[in-house]
Design a protein around this motif. Sequence first.
Motif, PDB file in Angstrom:
ATOM      1  N   LEU A   1       0.823  -1.210   0.000  1.00  0.00           N
ATOM      2  CA  LEU A   1       0.000   0.000   0.000  1.00  0.00           C
ATOM      3  C   LEU A   1       0.860   1.265   0.000  1.00  0.00           C
ATOM      4  CD1 LEU A   1      -2.817  -1.027   2.519  1.00  0.00           C
ATOM      5  CD2 LEU A   1      -2.886  -1.061   0.018  1.00  0.00           C
ATOM      6  N   GLU A   2       1.928   1.278   0.770  1.00  0.00           N
ATOM      7  CA  GLU A   2       2.810   2.446   0.806  1.00  0.00           C
ATOM      8  C   GLU A   2       3.454   2.691  -0.557  1.00  0.00           C
ATOM      9  OE1 GLU A   2       5.514   1.548   3.912  1.00  0.00           O
ATOM     10  OE2 GLU A   2       4.088   1.994   5.536  1.00  0.00           O
TER      11      GLU A   2
ATOM     12  N   PRO B   1       4.751   8.062   2.463  1.00  0.00           N
ATOM     13  CA  PRO B   1       3.445   7.549   2.918  1.00  0.00           C
ATOM     14  C   PRO B   1       3.620   6.454   3.972  1.00  0.00           C
ATOM     15  CG  PRO B   1       3.523   7.711   0.524  1.00  0.00           C
ATOM     16  CD  PRO B   1       4.921   7.946   1.006  1.00  0.00           C
ATOM     17  N   GLN B   2       2.631   6.347   4.825  1.00  0.00           N
ATOM     18  CA  GLN B   2       2.698   5.396   5.931  1.00  0.00           C
ATOM     19  C   GLN B   2       1.373   4.665   6.053  1.00  0.00           C
ATOM     20  OE1 GLN B   2       3.345   7.136   9.774  1.00  0.00           O
ATOM     21  NE2 GLN B   2       3.999   5.201  10.703  1.00  0.00           N
ATOM     22  N   ALA B   3       1.435   3.335   5.998  1.00  0.00           N
ATOM     23  CA  ALA B   3       0.249   2.495   6.186  1.00  0.00           C
ATOM     24  C   ALA B   3       0.299   1.869   7.574  1.00  0.00           C
ATOM     25  CB  ALA B   3       0.187   1.411   5.109  1.00  0.00           C
ATOM     26  N   ILE B   4      -0.789   1.945   8.304  1.00  0.00           N
ATOM     27  CA  ILE B   4      -0.829   1.443   9.673  1.00  0.00           C
ATOM     28  C   ILE B   4      -2.067   0.563   9.860  1.00  0.00           C
ATOM     29  CG2 ILE B   4       0.449   3.392  10.650  1.00  0.00           C
ATOM     30  CD1 ILE B   4      -2.176   4.615  11.494  1.00  0.00           C
TER      31      ILE B   4
ATOM     32  N   LEU C   1      -9.364  -6.678   8.901  1.00  0.00           N
ATOM     33  CA  LEU C   1      -8.291  -5.811   9.390  1.00  0.00           C
ATOM     34  C   LEU C   1      -8.515  -4.395   8.859  1.00  0.00           C
ATOM     35  CD1 LEU C   1      -5.268  -8.193   8.733  1.00  0.00           C
ATOM     36  CD2 LEU C   1      -6.570  -7.914  10.857  1.00  0.00           C
ATOM     37  N   GLU C   2      -8.683  -3.460   9.773  1.00  0.00           N
ATOM     38  CA  GLU C   2      -8.929  -2.069   9.389  1.00  0.00           C
ATOM     39  C   GLU C   2      -7.593  -1.339   9.262  1.00  0.00           C
ATOM     40  OE1 GLU C   2     -11.636  -0.286  12.084  1.00  0.00           O
ATOM     41  OE2 GLU C   2     -13.164  -1.873  11.879  1.00  0.00           O
ATOM     42  N   LEU C   3      -7.325  -0.813   8.067  1.00  0.00           N
ATOM     43  CA  LEU C   3      -6.056  -0.160   7.758  1.00  0.00           C
ATOM     44  C   LEU C   3      -6.287   1.310   7.429  1.00  0.00           C
ATOM     45  CD1 LEU C   3      -4.513  -2.871   5.380  1.00  0.00           C
ATOM     46  CD2 LEU C   3      -4.412  -2.762   7.877  1.00  0.00           C
ATOM     47  N   GLU C   4      -5.218   2.076   7.620  1.00  0.00           N
ATOM     48  CA  GLU C   4      -5.236   3.492   7.228  1.00  0.00           C
ATOM     49  C   GLU C   4      -3.934   3.803   6.502  1.00  0.00           C
ATOM     50  OE1 GLU C   4      -6.604   7.078   9.698  1.00  0.00           O
ATOM     51  OE2 GLU C   4      -4.415   7.285   9.717  1.00  0.00           O
ATOM     52  N   VAL C   5      -4.045   4.492   5.383  1.00  0.00           N
ATOM     53  CA  VAL C   5      -2.875   4.908   4.607  1.00  0.00           C
ATOM     54  C   VAL C   5      -2.811   6.440   4.654  1.00  0.00           C
ATOM     55  CG1 VAL C   5      -1.682   4.806   2.396  1.00  0.00           C
ATOM     56  CG2 VAL C   5      -3.158   2.908   3.119  1.00  0.00           C
ATOM     57  N   GLY C   6      -1.775   6.962   5.302  1.00  0.00           N
ATOM     58  CA  GLY C   6      -1.580   8.403   5.388  1.00  0.00           C
ATOM     59  C   GLY C   6      -0.510   8.863   4.416  1.00  0.00           C
ATOM     60  N   PHE C   7      -0.718  10.041   3.822  1.00  0.00           N
ATOM     61  CA  PHE C   7       0.242  10.610   2.874  1.00  0.00           C
ATOM     62  C   PHE C   7       0.191  12.134   2.977  1.00  0.00           C
ATOM     63  CE2 PHE C   7      -3.809   9.954   0.877  1.00  0.00           C
ATOM     64  CZ  PHE C   7      -4.047  11.119   0.172  1.00  0.00           C
ATOM     65  N   TRP C   8       1.185  12.797   2.392  1.00  0.00           N
ATOM     66  CA  TRP C   8       1.320  14.238   2.521  1.00  0.00           C
ATOM     67  C   TRP C   8       1.379  14.883   1.136  1.00  0.00           C
ATOM     68  CZ3 TRP C   8       2.888  10.770   5.957  1.00  0.00           C
ATOM     69  CH2 TRP C   8       2.727  11.052   7.319  1.00  0.00           C
TER      70      TRP C   8
ATOM     71  N   VAL D   1      -5.266   8.481  -5.110  1.00  0.00           N
ATOM     72  CA  VAL D   1      -4.701   7.534  -4.145  1.00  0.00           C
ATOM     73  C   VAL D   1      -5.576   6.286  -4.028  1.00  0.00           C
ATOM     74  CG1 VAL D   1      -4.216   7.204  -1.690  1.00  0.00           C
ATOM     75  CG2 VAL D   1      -3.395   9.243  -2.860  1.00  0.00           C
ATOM     76  N   ASN D   2      -6.887   6.461  -3.945  1.00  0.00           N
ATOM     77  CA  ASN D   2      -7.781   5.308  -3.836  1.00  0.00           C
ATOM     78  C   ASN D   2      -7.709   4.429  -5.083  1.00  0.00           C
ATOM     79  OD1 ASN D   2      -8.750   5.929  -1.256  1.00  0.00           O
ATOM     80  ND2 ASN D   2     -10.319   7.306  -2.086  1.00  0.00           N
ATOM     81  N   ARG D   3      -7.583   5.029  -6.238  1.00  0.00           N
ATOM     82  CA  ARG D   3      -7.463   4.243  -7.471  1.00  0.00           C
ATOM     83  C   ARG D   3      -6.148   3.467  -7.497  1.00  0.00           C
ATOM     84  NH1 ARG D   3      -8.507   8.893 -11.661  1.00  0.00           N
ATOM     85  NH2 ARG D   3      -7.819   7.297 -13.172  1.00  0.00           N
TER      86      ARG D   3
END
Length: 446
Positions: free
Chosen positions: A343-344, A359-362, A371-378, A393-395
């Motif tokens: 994902l990252e 980017p950071q996926a947690i 499993l609930e994931l979150e992908v953060g980016f700047w 990003v979603n695509r």
Amino acid sequence: MADSLAHNLAAPGLLMQVAVALACVGLGWLCARVLRRIFAVDDLKQPVVQIGLRSFAQVLTPLLAVLFLVLAKLIAAKWQQPVSFLRLAIPLMASLGLMRFVFYVLRRVFVRDRGVSTFLLLFEKAFGALIWGSVLLYITGLWPDLVDYLANTILPIGRHQVSLLAIFQALISVLVTLIIALWAGATLEQRLMRLNTMHSSLRTVVARMARAVLVLVAVLLSLSLVGIDLTVLSVFGGALGVALGLGLQKIASSYVSGFVILLERSLSIGDMVGVGTYYGKVTQINSRFTVLEALDGIESIVPNDVFMTNAVQNYSLNHRILRLSTQLTIVYQENIEEVLTILEEAVSIVERVTHEILPQAILLKIGSSGLELEVGFWIVDPENGRLNVLSDVNRAIWRALQTHKIKVAQSRTDLRMVASHSPGADSQQVAQIDSQSVLPNSKNIL
């Protein structure tokens, strides 16, 4: 002058006067062109030297032409040659220079990106007609008679007797000083906006305060020139203070808030801000209101006191780096670390995602459905919007999931048929629908 001009129009020296006048105009144009090249400087390197040069260049040709015409008239008069046409040419060129200067100043002060307004065009036409009418009265010799009529016409104003000539002189002095002050303020604002060493908010507040001070000084100076006692303004000042305290407090609050915003530099031109229901880029910070341009192009005029009484989200106050995130839920699997890495990498290839902070996926939560994931980016360009980069990003995440055959958890409906018996009635079957999340591989029990 009219009789002398009519007498000399048939004289043999008329053609010579016309030739001399044309030569003076051509010489003035040539000298003006040479002077423009000599004094041409770069606006960015020498902004102080350039102040007023362009406005002076607008009247340089007619001004030099008038100078040469005056010299030619003096020389011709010394040699006892007819000068009636030269006398006619001098006020014509002077009036032309005056109109060019006034039109230039008015357009510098009042014209913006949207073009010349109809009112300004009408004013220019009226001013041109007034100038040419005055020149016509001067040529025909009726100007002294008009001045005497205005001076002898007295109007009673209160306990004072004021002539029409004094009223016109007062109006002209106020208009001239006010236009000059506005022109100086607009020129100063243009130069300040080019100073990159000064903060944009500080430049704006200095320009606004300078223009206000110049207008105030111009009004006071023009009133003193026409003989009006400035002590009468104390009554007006008291009335204005009462009006501000009673009915204009919201307007006064907006003006004061505007100067506070500019001085404390909480907002700047180009910032992406959100206040209340408004969100957009700051395009203008005026004394009373601020203009926010939304991503769809709609401009919102927000009073400045709204920014003082509400919490403001500034997405680019100290830095322009903005964090965004998207969330998803996948089915249970053992190689979660590999999934986070995938994902990252998928998000990092999106064009607007910055690489200054990777980017950071947690893993947010081990939920009941997956499993609930979150992908953060700047991103570093919040003024270009957030929805479009979230879509990109979603695509990218969806393509990565399809490539590596990672399944997304889905919510399913569990349908159960329950037999129900009620007293005094036949047994009947009642359908109950319980909505709950189940795993794709789980089996429904009926």
